[in-house]
Design a protein around this motif. Structure first.
Motif, PDB file in Angstrom:
ATOM      1  N   GLU A   5       0.820  -1.217   0.000  1.00  0.00           N
ATOM      2  CA  GLU A   5       0.000   0.000   0.000  1.00  0.00           C
ATOM      3  C   GLU A   5       0.852   1.263   0.000  1.00  0.00           C
ATOM      4  O   GLU A   5       0.430   2.314   0.491  1.00  0.00           O
ATOM      5  N   GLY A   6       2.050   1.138  -0.564  1.00  0.00           N
ATOM      6  CA  GLY A   6       2.882   2.329  -0.750  1.00  0.00           C
ATOM      7  C   GLY A   6       2.392   3.168  -1.907  1.00  0.00           C
ATOM      8  O   GLY A   6       2.633   4.380  -1.970  1.00  0.00           O
ATOM      9  N   VAL A   7       1.695   2.531  -2.871  1.00  0.00           N
ATOM     10  CA  VAL A   7       1.020   3.205  -3.982  1.00  0.00           C
ATOM     11  C   VAL A   7      -0.322   2.500  -4.189  1.00  0.00           C
ATOM     12  O   VAL A   7      -0.570   1.440  -3.618  1.00  0.00           O
ATOM     13  N   VAL A   8      -1.197   3.094  -5.019  1.00  0.00           N
ATOM     14  CA  VAL A   8      -2.512   2.509  -5.292  1.00  0.00           C
ATOM     15  C   VAL A   8      -2.629   2.220  -6.780  1.00  0.00           C
ATOM     16  O   VAL A   8      -2.291   3.083  -7.618  1.00  0.00           O
ATOM     17  N   ALA A   9      -3.105   1.016  -7.136  1.00  0.00           N
ATOM     18  CA  ALA A   9      -3.331   0.644  -8.531  1.00  0.00           C
ATOM     19  C   ALA A   9      -4.819   0.474  -8.771  1.00  0.00           C
ATOM     20  O   ALA A   9      -5.537  -0.090  -7.936  1.00  0.00           O
ATOM     21  N   GLU A  10      -5.294   0.992  -9.911  1.00  0.00           N
ATOM     22  CA  GLU A  10      -6.715   0.907 -10.243  1.00  0.00           C
ATOM     23  C   GLU A  10      -6.865   0.993 -11.756  1.00  0.00           C
ATOM     24  O   GLU A  10      -6.169   1.785 -12.409  1.00  0.00           O
ATOM     25  N   ASP A  11      -7.765   0.197 -12.315  1.00  0.00           N
ATOM     26  CA  ASP A  11      -8.054   0.289 -13.749  1.00  0.00           C
ATOM     27  C   ASP A  11      -8.994   1.466 -13.985  1.00  0.00           C
ATOM     28  O   ASP A  11     -10.082   1.543 -13.404  1.00  0.00           O
ATOM     29  N   ILE A  12      -8.571   2.375 -14.868  1.00  0.00           N
ATOM     30  CA  ILE A  12      -9.316   3.597 -15.141  1.00  0.00           C
ATOM     31  C   ILE A  12      -9.830   3.567 -16.576  1.00  0.00           C
ATOM     32  O   ILE A  12      -9.045   3.321 -17.507  1.00  0.00           O
TER      33      ILE A  12
END
Length: 750
Positions: free
Chosen positions: A284-291
């Motif tokens: 959770e150092g960065v967030v990944a999400e499909d946009i």
């Protein structure tokens, strides 16, 4: 003949001493710095040594050294074809002087807080050559000196101890390639733990210390033995790559772009970088999400604060839009013909049809956007909205991102206005006093210059708007987007079905007589500015950057004041496409400072890095500092230096919000000169006269929205100095592609 300050008791010689052998050490007192480049650290200085009355020239990395300090310089002698012999510095260390004259010069230089030149004379006269030993071992004896009370004696003792600790940290940090100015910041952050943190957690510096990025932290990390392919290094590099993208305006990067960019920076394998990215996501150092983008999706990677802010801003706006309660519900049943007729009696002018539509929209819709170019009546429309709202006893709040914009908004509407930062009462750390749990008490909130709102600030703002309150964004969407990440105004306009809006397009007859307004619209449509017959818009053609710089200085300091009677420091602003180069803001600031605020005998000044600060200098704040002033001082705030107190180690800036703000000398990395600023930094400001230096060397920066923004900053006069070819390039080149943002998509969610 009395020896130079800081020299020993050996009689002065009339010829320079024999040069030391290459690689040897030269001990000298730094007398003055004649040139310093804050970016490269390259410095030209004059020093005195104890065997000669002549000053010697030294060149090399001397940033951080102050006049009056005794230095041990390591380097070699060289011969310059024009200036003769000079000592090329490889490295330096400060040492304590050993003579009465040297001690007097050292203490009188302002290096020790509480001691100025006069007090230095008294102390040295009393203790002589033992002065430094007394300060070191028995500082309480300073009370023996006439005029030195217990309070200042204690201050001097504390300052001396701090200097000792800083010097120890400096020696270590210089050994791992850190400049003195960066070392001071590290010490301010970690104090006595500085060396421990640097050795064991060097990548923390990029997150904790303002002004230190990944590259500096990486240099330190390698010097203390962190492996090149360490997962710690790769993860820090990935976060740095996202941070750089945010500096370029992006809220996220597509994962393939992120990996490719990080690989170039880190020079490690893509497989390792991809693996570390997956670990960083899992941690959770960065967030990944499909946009959603176009017909497909993009695997977006966010730094955590930007992901949270985008989600929160969209949610807050949807809450405002769908709220059943309406604090301006009275306008739902207004007879608009009657209301607009009454309004004409108050303002003395009719509203154009699209202006009238804007007034109705702002007073009947919970969230709305008003956009348009110069001369199209945005300001008069806002004044009309405010006048009608106040006639119904509504509580109205007006704000803008900068102090200058807020002042202008107040003048145009006759209603008090403030900056967004002050409106929210941001506290140390950046948290707002007003937020979702403690919203602003308002029926209508109007935000001017909304093109300047970045994602993080817009999120803080909208969270503080109570459900039922009306929120109106006003701005010119064709100007440059915000300096910070996001394209909030453009994203709001792109959500056509969700956010009501009006775009004003009609240019009023009075505005059509202004060359500034006419040419702003010509440039915005891709046409070359009209120059014939214009009394407020001029082009001074020249090609070479050095010639452009010289002519710019002449235009600012001589031609405009002579022809138009404008004050060159207060009324004229140079707006440059870029910072670097002969015609860039950095070089122009030095030239304009020498022309407008030159060094004067007996007047105090303070050097920090490559800059010299003098009373009368126009300066700008480089970062948000929530602990300064009554309610923080923010990036882009402009002011004048009105006082410098060397013995107290501080100077005072009178900001454009009429607040006196003090800066300790070790905080001067937060200030830069503002005689010339980048066009990006001018957003939200308005000046009587604008001078725009345009050189082909800024080719990659020359875009239509850049030159359009610069022109629209002027109230009365625009002078372009430079290349016709560069101007043509700027006019015909549409702005760069859209930023990576997803606010519009989030607003469209059901």
């Amino acid at each position: 003949m009395e020896p130079e300050a800081g020299c020993g008791t050996i009689p002065a010689m009339t010829t320079p001493p024999a040069p030391p052998t290459p690689g040897s050490v030269l001990e000298a007192v730094l007398e003055r710095i004649t040139y310093a480049n804050e970016e490269s650290g390259y410095t030209i200085a004059r020093v005195a040594i104890d065997r000669s009355s002549d000053l010697l020239t030294v060149v090399g990395p001397l940033l951080g050294a102050q006049p009056g300090e005794s230095l041990r310089l390591t380097g070699r002698w060289t011969s310059h074809p024009k200036y003769g012999k000079q000592f090329e510095v490889w490295s330096y260390a400060t040492v304590l002087p050993a003579t009465v004259q040297g001690i007097r010069r050292y203490l009188g230089s302002g290096l020790i807080k509480g001691i100025g030149p006069r007090m230095a004379d008294r102390i040295v006269e009393h203790f002589g050559v033992e002065t430094l030993e007394v300060i070191e071992t028995t500082p309480e004896r300073l009370a023996e000196v006439p005029g030195l009370g217990p309070k200042r004696t204690k201050m001097i003792g504390v300052a001396w101890e701090e200097q000792k600790i800083i010097k120890e940290v400096m020696i270590f940090l210089q050994g791992v390639g850190v400049s003195t100015s960066i070392a001071v910041r590290i010490f301010k952050q970690y104090g006595d733990n500085s060396i421990t943190v640097v050795k064991s957690e060097p990548y923390r510096l990029a997150d904790d210390v303002w002004g230190i990025g990944f590259k500096t932290a990486d240099t330190i990390a390698q010097a203390v033995g962190i492996p090149h392919d360490s997962p710690e290094r790769v993860k820090a590099g990935l976060r740095y790559t996202l941070s750089q993208a945010a500096d370029d305006g992006h809220c996220y990067l597509p994962a393939p772009n992120l990996v490719a960019d990080a690989v170039k920076i880190l020079e490690v394998a893509a497989e390792l970088t991809t693996r570390c990215l997956q670990e960083l996501i899992a941690e959770e150092g960065v967030v990944a999400e499909d946009i959603p983008v176009g017909d497909g999706t993009v695997p977006a990677v966010y730094l955590v604060p930007f992901h949270r802010a985008e989600l929160s801003l969209a949610s807050s706006l949807r809450t405002l839009l769908t709220c059943a309660h309406d604090r301006l519900g009275v306008f739902g049943s207004v007879d608009w013909d009657v209301a607009l007729t009454w309004l004409r009696t108050q303002t003395g002018a009719d509203l154009a049809e699209e202006q009238a539509h804007s007034v109705r929209l702002a007073l009947t819709q919970k969230v709305a956007v008003l956009t348009g170019g110069p001369g199209c009546g945005k300001s008069f429309t806002v004044r009309s909205i405010v006048t009608l709202a106040r006639a119904k006893k509504a509580k109205v709040i007006l704000a803008a991102p900068t102090g200058r914009a807020a002042k202008r908004l107040a003048e145009l509407t006759g209603h008090e206005a403030t900056t967004v930062h002050r409106l929210l009462q941001l506290r140390p750390g950046g948290d707002a006093t007003f937020d979702r749990d403690n919203p602003l008490d308002a029926d209508l909130v109007v935000i001017d210059e909304a093109s300047m709102l970045d994602l993080l600030l817009a999120n803080k703002l909208v969270k503080a708007i109570a459900p039922g309150t009306h929120l109106l964004f006003v701005g010119d969407v064709d100007q440059l987007p915000s300096v910070g990440a996001g394209e909030v105004l453009r994203d709001l306009l792109a959500a056509e079905e969700e956010i009501p809006r009006v775009r004003l397009t009609h240019i009023f007859r009075q505005a059509q007589e202004s060359g500034v307004v006419v040419n702003a619209h010509r440039v915005n449509t891709g046409l070359h500015p009209a120059l014939e017959g214009m009394s407020d818009f001029f082009l001074f053609p020249c090609e070479e950057p050095e010639e452009i710089a010289a002519l710019t200085v002449d235009v600012v300091t001589n031609r405009i004041p002579r022809k138009f009677g404008l004050n060159p420091r207060r009324d004229v602003q140079v707006l440059a496409p870029m910072h670097r180069g002969a015609a860039g803001a950095g070089n122009l600031n030095q030239a304009l400072q020498e022309a407008l605020t030159p060094s004067r005998e007996g007047m105090p000044e303070r050097r920090y890095g490559g800059r010299v600060f003098r009373v009368g200098d126009k300066v700008t704040q480089l970062r948000n500092n929530y602990e300064k002033g009554a309610a923080g001082v923010f990036n882009g705030t402009v002011g004048l230096i009105v006082d410098i107190k060397p013995d107290e180690h501080k100077l005072t800036v009178l900001t454009d919000e009429d607040e006196n703000v003090e800066y300790a000398f070790d905080e001067l990395d937060e200030l830069a000169h503002a005689y010339a600023v980048s066009i990006h930094r001018s957003q939200g400001s308005e000046y009587p006269a604008v001078v725009i230096p345009l050189a082909t060397s800024a080719w990659m920066m020359l875009q239509r929205n850049l030159i359009y923004t610069a022109i629209t900053r002027a109230k009365k006069l625009v002078v372009i100095v430079g290349s016709r070819r560069a101007l043509a390039q700027a006019v015909r080149t549409r702005g760069a592609g859209r930023r990576h943002t997803s606010l519009t998509h989030r607003l469209r969610r059901s």
